[in-house]
Design a protein around this motif. Sequence first.
Motif, PDB file in Angstrom:
ATOM      1  N   ILE A 451     -13.679 -20.997  48.592  1.00 25.65           N
ATOM      2  CA  ILE A 451     -14.212 -19.658  48.342  1.00 25.65           C
ATOM      3  C   ILE A 451     -13.946 -19.260  46.893  1.00 25.65           C
ATOM      4  CG2 ILE A 451     -14.103 -17.230  49.023  1.00 25.65           C
ATOM      5  CD1 ILE A 451     -13.059 -18.277  51.782  1.00 25.65           C
ATOM      6  N   GLU A 452     -14.977 -18.735  46.255  1.00 24.03           N
ATOM      7  CA  GLU A 452     -14.881 -18.309  44.859  1.00 24.03           C
ATOM      8  C   GLU A 452     -15.189 -16.817  44.749  1.00 24.03           C
ATOM      9  OE1 GLU A 452     -14.898 -17.964  40.636  1.00 24.03           O
ATOM     10  OE2 GLU A 452     -13.937 -19.389  42.006  1.00 24.03           O
ATOM     11  N   HIS A 453     -14.332 -16.084  44.048  1.00 23.16           N
ATOM     12  CA  HIS A 453     -14.608 -14.694  43.692  1.00 23.16           C
ATOM     13  C   HIS A 453     -15.347 -14.691  42.352  1.00 23.16           C
ATOM     14  CE1 HIS A 453     -11.290 -14.147  46.553  1.00 23.16           C
ATOM     15  NE2 HIS A 453     -11.666 -12.882  46.683  1.00 23.16           N
ATOM     16  N   ILE A 454     -16.503 -14.064  42.332  1.00 24.30           N
ATOM     17  CA  ILE A 454     -17.249 -14.025  41.062  1.00 24.30           C
ATOM     18  C   ILE A 454     -16.503 -13.122  40.074  1.00 24.30           C
ATOM     19  CG2 ILE A 454     -19.485 -13.577  39.986  1.00 24.30           C
ATOM     20  CD1 ILE A 454     -20.696 -13.931  42.837  1.00 24.30           C
ATOM     21  N   ILE A 455     -16.271 -11.859  40.447  1.00 23.14           N
ATOM     22  CA  ILE A 455     -15.301 -11.048  39.702  1.00 23.14           C
ATOM     23  C   ILE A 455     -13.928 -11.584  40.090  1.00 23.14           C
ATOM     24  CG2 ILE A 455     -14.332  -8.751  39.342  1.00 23.14           C
ATOM     25  CD1 ILE A 455     -16.995  -7.585  40.290  1.00 23.14           C
ATOM     26  N   ASN A 486     -19.528 -10.370  46.359  1.00 26.33           N
ATOM     27  CA  ASN A 486     -18.751 -10.973  45.266  1.00 26.33           C
ATOM     28  C   ASN A 486     -18.186 -12.331  45.650  1.00 26.33           C
ATOM     29  OD1 ASN A 486     -17.624 -10.629  42.535  1.00 26.33           O
ATOM     30  ND2 ASN A 486     -15.630 -10.624  43.579  1.00 26.33           N
ATOM     31  N   LEU A 487     -18.557 -12.856  46.810  1.00 24.46           N
ATOM     32  CA  LEU A 487     -17.991 -14.118  47.290  1.00 24.46           C
ATOM     33  C   LEU A 487     -19.043 -15.214  47.344  1.00 24.46           C
ATOM     34  CD1 LEU A 487     -15.888 -12.766  50.312  1.00 24.46           C
ATOM     35  CD2 LEU A 487     -15.077 -13.223  47.982  1.00 24.46           C
ATOM     36  N   THR A 488     -18.650 -16.411  47.016  1.00 21.72           N
ATOM     37  CA  THR A 488     -19.531 -17.561  47.156  1.00 21.72           C
ATOM     38  C   THR A 488     -18.684 -18.793  47.415  1.00 21.72           C
ATOM     39  OG1 THR A 488     -21.396 -18.748  46.164  1.00 21.72           O
ATOM     40  CG2 THR A 488     -19.578 -18.131  44.689  1.00 21.72           C
ATOM     41  N   LEU A 489     -19.317 -19.960  47.416  1.00 22.08           N
ATOM     42  CA  LEU A 489     -18.621 -21.228  47.624  1.00 22.08           C
ATOM     43  C   LEU A 489     -18.804 -22.120  46.404  1.00 22.08           C
ATOM     44  CD1 LEU A 489     -19.725 -21.935  51.319  1.00 22.08           C
ATOM     45  CD2 LEU A 489     -17.428 -21.269  50.572  1.00 22.08           C
ATOM     46  N   THR A 490     -17.787 -22.897  46.105  1.00 20.27           N
ATOM     47  CA  THR A 490     -17.863 -23.804  44.963  1.00 20.27           C
ATOM     48  C   THR A 490     -16.899 -24.962  45.165  1.00 20.27           C
ATOM     49  OG1 THR A 490     -17.610 -24.011  42.561  1.00 20.27           O
ATOM     50  CG2 THR A 490     -16.122 -22.511  43.680  1.00 20.27           C
ATOM     51  N   ALA A 491     -17.176 -26.055  44.484  1.00 23.03           N
ATOM     52  CA  ALA A 491     -16.240 -27.175  44.457  1.00 23.03           C
ATOM     53  C   ALA A 491     -15.360 -27.119  43.214  1.00 23.03           C
ATOM     54  CB  ALA A 491     -17.001 -28.497  44.498  1.00 23.03           C
ATOM     55  N   TYR A 492     -15.525 -26.056  42.401  1.00 18.63           N
ATOM     56  CA  TYR A 492     -14.829 -25.967  41.109  1.00 18.63           C
ATOM     57  C   TYR A 492     -14.059 -24.658  40.980  1.00 18.63           C
ATOM     58  CZ  TYR A 492     -17.820 -29.904  39.937  1.00 18.63           C
ATOM     59  OH  TYR A 492     -18.448 -31.118  39.927  1.00 18.63           O
ATOM     60  N   ASN A 493     -13.396 -24.267  42.054  1.00 18.76           N
ATOM     61  CA  ASN A 493     -12.677 -22.997  42.060  1.00 18.76           C
ATOM     62  C   ASN A 493     -11.606 -22.940  40.975  1.00 18.76           C
ATOM     63  OD1 ASN A 493     -10.199 -21.320  43.167  1.00 18.76           O
ATOM     64  ND2 ASN A 493     -12.041 -20.429  44.061  1.00 18.76           N
ATOM     65  N   SER A 494     -10.810 -23.986  40.851  1.00 19.05           N
ATOM     66  CA  SER A 494      -9.724 -23.974  39.868  1.00 19.05           C
ATOM     67  C   SER A 494     -10.258 -23.983  38.441  1.00 19.05           C
ATOM     68  CB  SER A 494      -8.793 -25.167  40.093  1.00 19.05           C
ATOM     69  OG  SER A 494      -9.508 -26.390  39.977  1.00 19.05           O
ATOM     70  N   GLU A 495     -11.389 -24.671  38.221  1.00 21.69           N
ATOM     71  CA  GLU A 495     -11.976 -24.696  36.884  1.00 21.69           C
ATOM     72  C   GLU A 495     -12.525 -23.326  36.492  1.00 21.69           C
ATOM     73  OE1 GLU A 495     -12.094 -28.901  38.408  1.00 21.69           O
ATOM     74  OE2 GLU A 495     -12.460 -26.895  39.214  1.00 21.69           O
ATOM     75  N   MET A 496     -13.132 -22.643  37.467  1.00 23.90           N
ATOM     76  CA  MET A 496     -13.711 -21.331  37.155  1.00 23.90           C
ATOM     77  C   MET A 496     -12.628 -20.288  36.918  1.00 23.90           C
ATOM     78  SD  MET A 496     -17.045 -21.005  39.614  1.00 23.90           S
ATOM     79  CE  MET A 496     -18.465 -22.066  39.392  1.00 23.90           C
ATOM     80  N   SER A 497     -11.666 -20.240  37.821  1.00 25.86           N
ATOM     81  CA  SER A 497     -10.511 -19.355  37.670  1.00 25.86           C
ATOM     82  C   SER A 497     -10.915 -17.960  37.205  1.00 25.86           C
ATOM     83  CB  SER A 497      -9.498 -19.994  36.709  1.00 25.86           C
ATOM     84  OG  SER A 497      -8.313 -19.256  36.664  1.00 25.86           O
ATOM     85  N   ASP A 498     -10.380 -17.504  36.063  1.00 20.68           N
ATOM     86  CA  ASP A 498     -10.647 -16.157  35.550  1.00 20.68           C
ATOM     87  C   ASP A 498     -11.707 -16.160  34.452  1.00 20.68           C
ATOM     88  OD1 ASP A 498      -8.665 -15.312  37.251  1.00 20.68           O
ATOM     89  OD2 ASP A 498      -7.103 -15.336  35.726  1.00 20.68           O
TER      90      ASP A 498
END
Length: 687
Positions: A451-455, A486-498
């Motif tokens: 799970i990825e938070h866009i904000i 504000n929620l989505t899915l990604t395989a790159y959660n740690s890369e996106m971070s803040d």
Amino acid sequence: MNAFKSNIYKYLGGTCQYLIPLYQRTYSWEKEQCARLWSDIVNLHTTRREGHFVGSIVRIDEDSAAGSTLAMIIDGQQRLTTLTLLLVALRDYAAANEDCGVNPNKITDTLLLNQYETGSAKYKLLLTQSDRDALIKKIEGAPIPGSLKSRVLDNYAFFSGQIGKGEITPSDLYDAIGKLQIVDIVLDRQYDDPQAIFESLNSTGMDLKDSDLIRNHLLMGLDSATQTDVYNNIWRPTELLFDYEHQSELLDNFFRDYLTMKLGRIPRKNEVYNEFRTYHNNSGLPIRDLCQDIYSFAKHYSDVHFVRSDDAVLKSLYEDMKAIRMEVAYPFLLRVHDDCDKNLITIEELREIVRLCVSYVLRRAVCDIPTNSLNKTFATMKNDIRQDDYLRSVKAFFILLDSYKEFPNDERFIATFLTRDIYNMNRCRYILGRLENWDNKSVVSLENLTIEHIIPQNPHLSTDWMSALGSGWSEIQKRYLHTIGNLTLTAYNSEMSDSSFTEKLDMPGGFRESALRLNKYIVSQTTWGESQVNERAAQLGEVAKRTWPYPTLSDSELATYRKQDDSAPQYTLDSYDQINAFNKMLFEKLNLHIMNLGTFVRREFKKLYIAYKADTNFVDVVVQKARLRLAVNMKFADVIDPKGICKDITDVGRWGNGDVEVFLDSLDGLHDVMAIIEQAFRLQDAE
């Protein structure tokens, strides 16, 4: 009945063969019990005690043949089997370590085999068929197929490992095993009832499961040939439908749901066996037919639980059920699947009914409606189904649910779905995954997605994010952070971070490189803020309505299912002749406390009393001139009443429901009265 003091070597050292009857449970001891036995044996040696009692073994001796005796084990197979496995492990160690001080052939010839017998008669202990092959292969030292699973193999491996550690020498271990004391209880067929004894073992603390008792009840009374036939062709295939590791637990759950489906009510957990026995006696079904019926429903139950189906749509729906943990629907869905088998409904109608059940549970979870009543709703649902109008009657049932049983309509569902904290729901990942894969011909695997938070969640946002969100950035982040927009899915959660929104769009593996439909709106934006979150939420809300649909019927279709009670008189508190300022004050205080027991408590003003209901009435209040009389709906023997304020009105004519009567004549007694009412309320809430 005769009882003799014995030890394990004396018990196994004769010519008797010990047979575990088909109606007995399979070998079920786990590592914990084996470790306790091992510890007792080691301690017996180190403390140099002369003996250690390990329990009793109850048997019935069959007719002797060729000088040997066949003994049917009624109780004690767990201990007897475990000790046999320990001896096999010790023998195998001794065979591989010739100078260890133990004669392996002596163990085999005197404790494991009756060496002058042939075939299966030569084995001292013959287990039920599901474990028999595993034990025989270990005794014979034969190769074990990789597909063979049994606790016999698991516990043999445990003992082999313990012996290999050298905590106790093999010769000392052999001597210590010989000091284990048992009581050998031999039943008299003429005077002792094996079934009654088997059942009584459960009431004295023996760990017999409901499924063990049910199997015993059904199979013990059959003649030997029929018993073998029913066990091999119906009962054992039923057991094999369930997972090896958790078979007993799942079977117990199945039988409770089976009875719920048959009876239209939920048996208490400690009454499942008694309820089954009563159901069997009342059904009039021959045992073979009842076992076949059990198998048919167990097949449906296990298919749903383990997500097994040749129908791709049903399999997907079963995955939904597993993801949102909706076991509460199993009793109703057992009936629906059986009706599909009987061609009362089509496979398409079955799919739609299952989909509506999923929608009902999911929508209620999103709307945060308490789940306490769900099991009772599904338990009684079959009573409202019309076989001549099956699907419409299911839809009507759902639409007409009200109060705490409500099926949230689109308006309520979407209003909550767009604004609530979805991220901290335990079904969050499931929700996002279903929104992604709804009506998607190329189903996306979610295995590597998170799970990825866009904000971002970080309360210390970067200047880029503060600028994008505007002067009220902190409030906007707080309000929308965990919402669906504000929620989505990604395989790159740690890369996106803040990272900033632009960076999340364009980085390697970012939103622009994503093929997810969840991100289709996101990649069309150049900035991200309040308006974008709301617009995307609205779009996802439209998908959610179709993913978890609300049942639809026309007014004319629904009209035939509405209860025609418009002409019934409407009552209020002022309708009661005895109402006055004093008892009205008492009622208002009492009413507040009762309604605060739960959001799903309903109050109904009846002609003669005020009823408070969860699933059904748990307390009824009668207005009297100087007090309130309460009928509490529980058995008098079950009430905990340290103040002695309750009266037994069992079989006494009174207005209201239940066998307990209590009065409230002053506010001083309110706390004590509520303590009684809460007991009845919790009983309805108990599973």
